[in-house]
Design an enzyme around this catalytic site. Structure first.
Site, PDB file in Angstrom:
ATOM      1  N   GLY A  97     -20.414   6.694   3.172  1.00  0.00           N
ATOM      2  CA  GLY A  97     -19.374   6.934   2.157  1.00  0.00           C
ATOM      3  C   GLY A  97     -20.030   6.860   0.792  1.00  0.00           C
ATOM      4  O   GLY A  97     -20.740   5.896   0.490  1.00  0.00           O
ATOM      5  N   LYS A 127       0.852  -1.197   0.000  1.00  0.00           N
ATOM      6  CA  LYS A 127       0.000   0.000   0.000  1.00  0.00           C
ATOM      7  C   LYS A 127       0.880   1.236   0.000  1.00  0.00           C
ATOM      8  O   LYS A 127       1.993   1.201   0.510  1.00  0.00           O
ATOM      9  CB  LYS A 127      -0.888   0.012   1.253  1.00  0.00           C
ATOM     10  N   GLY A 164     -18.273   7.608  -2.247  1.00  0.00           N
ATOM     11  CA  GLY A 164     -17.225   7.740  -3.260  1.00  0.00           C
ATOM     12  C   GLY A 164     -17.351   6.587  -4.231  1.00  0.00           C
ATOM     13  O   GLY A 164     -18.454   6.064  -4.472  1.00  0.00           O
ATOM     14  N   ASN A 165     -16.251   6.144  -4.774  1.00  0.00           N
ATOM     15  CA  ASN A 165     -16.284   5.064  -5.765  1.00  0.00           C
ATOM     16  C   ASN A 165     -16.981   3.822  -5.195  1.00  0.00           C
ATOM     17  O   ASN A 165     -17.908   3.287  -5.797  1.00  0.00           O
ATOM     18  CB  ASN A 165     -14.844   4.733  -6.198  1.00  0.00           C
ATOM     19  N   GLY A 172     -18.761   3.292  -2.190  1.00  0.00           N
ATOM     20  CA  GLY A 172     -20.105   3.495  -1.643  1.00  0.00           C
ATOM     21  C   GLY A 172     -21.139   3.696  -2.739  1.00  0.00           C
ATOM     22  O   GLY A 172     -22.241   3.139  -2.696  1.00  0.00           O
ATOM     23  N   TYR A 173     -20.772   4.500  -3.748  1.00  0.00           N
ATOM     24  CA  TYR A 173     -21.741   4.769  -4.807  1.00  0.00           C
ATOM     25  C   TYR A 173     -22.095   3.488  -5.567  1.00  0.00           C
ATOM     26  O   TYR A 173     -23.269   3.168  -5.758  1.00  0.00           O
ATOM     27  CB  TYR A 173     -21.233   5.843  -5.797  1.00  0.00           C
TER      28      TYR A 173
HETATM   29  P1  NAD Z   1     -13.347   7.720  -2.512  1.00  0.00           P
HETATM   30  O1  NAD Z   1     -12.284   8.739  -2.299  1.00  0.00           O
HETATM   31  O2  NAD Z   1     -13.899   7.540  -3.871  1.00  0.00           O
HETATM   32  O3  NAD Z   1     -14.566   8.016  -1.535  1.00  0.00           O
HETATM   33  C1  NAD Z   1     -14.430   8.181  -0.163  1.00  0.00           C
HETATM   34  C2  NAD Z   1     -15.798   8.594   0.368  1.00  0.00           C
HETATM   35  O4  NAD Z   1     -15.745   8.656   1.789  1.00  0.00           O
HETATM   36  C3  NAD Z   1     -16.267   9.969  -0.104  1.00  0.00           C
HETATM   37  O5  NAD Z   1     -17.639   9.922  -0.373  1.00  0.00           O
HETATM   38  C4  NAD Z   1     -16.029  10.867   1.111  1.00  0.00           C
HETATM   39  O6  NAD Z   1     -16.895  11.980   1.135  1.00  0.00           O
HETATM   40  C5  NAD Z   1     -16.344   9.888   2.203  1.00  0.00           C
HETATM   41  N1  NAD Z   1     -15.767  10.282   3.497  1.00  0.00           N
HETATM   42  C6  NAD Z   1     -14.557  10.824   3.747  1.00  0.00           C
HETATM   43  N2  NAD Z   1     -14.434  11.073   5.068  1.00  0.00           N
HETATM   44  C7  NAD Z   1     -15.586  10.646   5.649  1.00  0.00           C
HETATM   45  C8  NAD Z   1     -16.064  10.629   6.979  1.00  0.00           C
HETATM   46  N3  NAD Z   1     -15.338  11.096   7.977  1.00  0.00           N
HETATM   47  N4  NAD Z   1     -17.297  10.106   7.187  1.00  0.00           N
HETATM   48  C9  NAD Z   1     -18.043   9.626   6.171  1.00  0.00           C
HETATM   49  N5  NAD Z   1     -17.661   9.642   4.897  1.00  0.00           N
HETATM   50  C10 NAD Z   1     -16.445  10.142   4.646  1.00  0.00           C
HETATM   51  O7  NAD Z   1     -12.737   6.362  -1.918  1.00  0.00           O
HETATM   52  P2  NAD Z   1     -13.189   4.890  -2.272  1.00  0.00           P
HETATM   53  O8  NAD Z   1     -12.324   4.391  -3.350  1.00  0.00           O
HETATM   54  O9  NAD Z   1     -14.663   4.829  -2.393  1.00  0.00           O
HETATM   55  O10 NAD Z   1     -12.725   4.119  -0.933  1.00  0.00           O
HETATM   56  C11 NAD Z   1     -13.555   4.038   0.214  1.00  0.00           C
HETATM   57  C12 NAD Z   1     -13.028   2.944   1.112  1.00  0.00           C
HETATM   58  O11 NAD Z   1     -13.014   1.720   0.394  1.00  0.00           O
HETATM   59  C13 NAD Z   1     -11.598   3.132   1.631  1.00  0.00           C
HETATM   60  O12 NAD Z   1     -11.496   2.564   2.917  1.00  0.00           O
HETATM   61  C14 NAD Z   1     -10.781   2.330   0.642  1.00  0.00           C
HETATM   62  O13 NAD Z   1      -9.526   1.928   1.190  1.00  0.00           O
HETATM   63  C15 NAD Z   1     -11.711   1.168   0.428  1.00  0.00           C
HETATM   64  N6  NAD Z   1     -11.469   0.403  -0.810  1.00  0.00           N
HETATM   65  C16 NAD Z   1     -11.493   1.001  -2.024  1.00  0.00           C
HETATM   66  C17 NAD Z   1     -11.322   0.236  -3.166  1.00  0.00           C
HETATM   67  C18 NAD Z   1     -11.442   0.815  -4.547  1.00  0.00           C
HETATM   68  O14 NAD Z   1     -11.399   0.028  -5.512  1.00  0.00           O
HETATM   69  N7  NAD Z   1     -11.631   2.106  -4.700  1.00  0.00           N
HETATM   70  C19 NAD Z   1     -11.080  -1.137  -3.051  1.00  0.00           C
HETATM   71  C20 NAD Z   1     -11.073  -1.714  -1.785  1.00  0.00           C
HETATM   72  C21 NAD Z   1     -11.261  -0.925  -0.671  1.00  0.00           C
END
Ligand code: NAD
Length: 426
Positions: A216, A104, A218-219, A221-222
């Site tokens: 959440g 990471k 973001g990618n 959650g959406y």
């Molecule tokens: P992202 O940057 O696209 O979205 C993050 C989201 O979290 C945003 O909506 C942001 O507004 C929200 N957020 C930030 N701080 C917050 C808080 N204090 N309370 C509530 N919401 C908050 O990131 P992502 O890619 O969606 O990743 C989200 C999680 O999933 C992370 O823990 C990441 O490590 C994990 N993850 C991501 C992937 C991937 O493919 N993107 C894969 C595995 C795990």
């Protein structure tokens, strides 16, 4: 962040190691990363000044294949967090059985205050700092919190410039035009929805009635919310860093409408709009903490780590939790929920769709053969279903929680590879 995520990860590991009955030499070795890289990135800002940003890459374990894991651009990143995330990547690639290890990266930076040009210069600086330790057979980074396909595009370009060759398989999560995989953008969320359906079948919850809250937007959650909505589940609450919306009647909201609101207003507020018609009476604004306490069937934390701890776990009313963020529950919270009989599908299983399709992207880049989105999602479904079954069987057989079951599946594979390679010898 009040808890040290790496200490939490090690607690989870030791608990599972007892059940997995692995060689003590493997356990000893896997409590430390193989390599930690640190650098200071100097970036010229648009106003001509320069700023320095601490940056990390933790290469945790490559027994089963190249180090694999995202790069996080976030102002609260620290080395304990990056170590924990790298360790979880090892477990994640192990639990889904893909031929990769775990790593990471992170940069301590608030990208929200930066221009696209400044972010590009920062991304390129990250590659120049670490490129000697990257490569398709060595370490393959990907996007994570606040890093995007565009950032991967700049990074793979910088890698080509400094290493002298075009190697798209060095980074995954790239734009399609330069070797990204169909389905990668949705993969983590869609993979989570696949796990959700496996879990629901075990819990015998009904599709049209099951309510879901997602923290959440973001990618991850959406896309998990979008897919679950399309499959007929009711998304009754979602939130981002500024708070969220709750559907008081539990009818269910289309995440596409909420995304439109977020884009139009810059935040998720308490009115739900379909086109130009908004309903502010039957919907309300909620905080992130309130969302975690809603009486929904399934709660999906999909933002950041340590959001459910011993302090607030007593207030959780969901019947099941699917961890889509990395490390959203602390070990204390885990234990309490297990005692209460609330199943928690662990991050290393439920969000492994992302790394699985990253592996597909790497495989496509190295073979030069490209797959359609349907092919990608079909292959993803096979892996997610089998992995859920493996974990559920072990957890049932050993009478342990699903997280411990997932660690056992992963640890056995990693231990076998480490033994086969003689990695515990001198
Ligand atoms: P992202 O940057 O696209 O979205 C993050 C989201 O979290 C945003 O909506 C942001 O507004 C929200 N957020 C930030 N701080 C917050 C808080 N204090 N309370 C509530 N919401 C908050 O990131 P992502 O890619 O969606 O990743 C989200 C999680 O999933 C992370 O823990 C990441 O490590 C994990 N993850 C991501 C992937 C991937 O493919 N993107 C894969 C595995 C795990």
């Amino acid at each position: 962040m009040s808890e040290n995520p790496f200490s939490n990860a090690m607690r989870q590991l030791k608990k599972a190691a007892e059940v997995a009955d692995i060689d003590p030499a493997v356990l000893e070795k896997i409590q430390r990363p193989q390599r930690i890289l640190e650098a200071t990135l100097t970036v010229t800002m648009d106003d001509g000044s320069t700023k320095n940003f601490p940056a990390f890459r933790v290469q945790y374990n490559d027994a089963r294949g190249p180090f694999k894991g995202g790069i996080r651009f976030y102002n609260k990143v620290n080395i304990h967090e990056v170590k924990a995330l790298a360790f979880w990547m090892v477990m994640k690639t192990g639990v889904v059985g893909i031929p990769m290890g775990g790593g990471k990266g992170g940069v301590v930076v608030d990208v929200k205050t930066m221009s696209a040009g400044e972010i590009e210069r920062l991304s390129r600086a990250w590659v120049r700092a670490f490129y000697k330790y990257l490569g398709p057979r060595v370490d393959v980074p990907a996007p994570d919190v606040y890093t995007t396909p565009q950032i991967m595009g700049w990074m793979v370009d910088e890698y080509a410039r400094v290493s002298g060759g075009w190697e798209p398989a060095t980074f995954t999560g790239k734009p399609l035009s330069i070797g990204g995989s169909e389905g990668r953008t949705e993969a983590t969320g869609f993979g989570g929805a696949m796990i959700f359906e496996q879990l629901l079948a075990k819990l015998k919850l009904k599709k049209g009635k099951t309510t879901v809250a997602v923290q959440g937007f973001g990618n991850v959650g959406y896309y998990v919310a979008e897919r679950l909505h399309d499959l007929g589940y009711k998304i009754v609450a979602v939130s981002d860093s500024k708070g969220g919306i709750f559907d008081k009647r539990n009818i269910g909201m289309d995440p596409r409408n909420i995304m439109k609101m977020k884009k139009d207003k810059g935040m998720i507020d308490g009115c739900y709009c379909k086109g130009s018609v908004c309903d502010c009476e039957n919907y309300t604004k909620i905080s992130n903490e309130q969302l975690l306490q809603l009486p929904v069937d399934v709660l999906i934390p999909a933002a950041l780590e340590n959001v459910i701890t011993k302090k607030n776990v007593g207030k959780v009313k969901a019947k099941a939790i699917i961890e889509m963020a990395n490390g959203p529950l602390t070990p204390d919270a885990d234990e309490k929920l297990f005692k209460k009989g609330i199943p928690v599908v662990p991050d290393i299983l439920s969000n492994a769709g992302g790394v699985t399709v990253s592996y597909f992207e790497w495989a496509q880049n190295t073979s030069g053969l490209y797959w359609t989105k349907d092919q990608v999602l079909l292959k993803l479904h096979e892996i997610m279903k089998k992995s859920f079954d493996d974990v559920w069987s072990i957890a049932t057989e050993k009478k342990v929680d699903l997280r411990t079951g997932a660690y056992v599946v992963a640890l056995r594979r990693i231990a076998e590879a480490m033994k086969a390679r003689g990695m515990t010898n001198s």
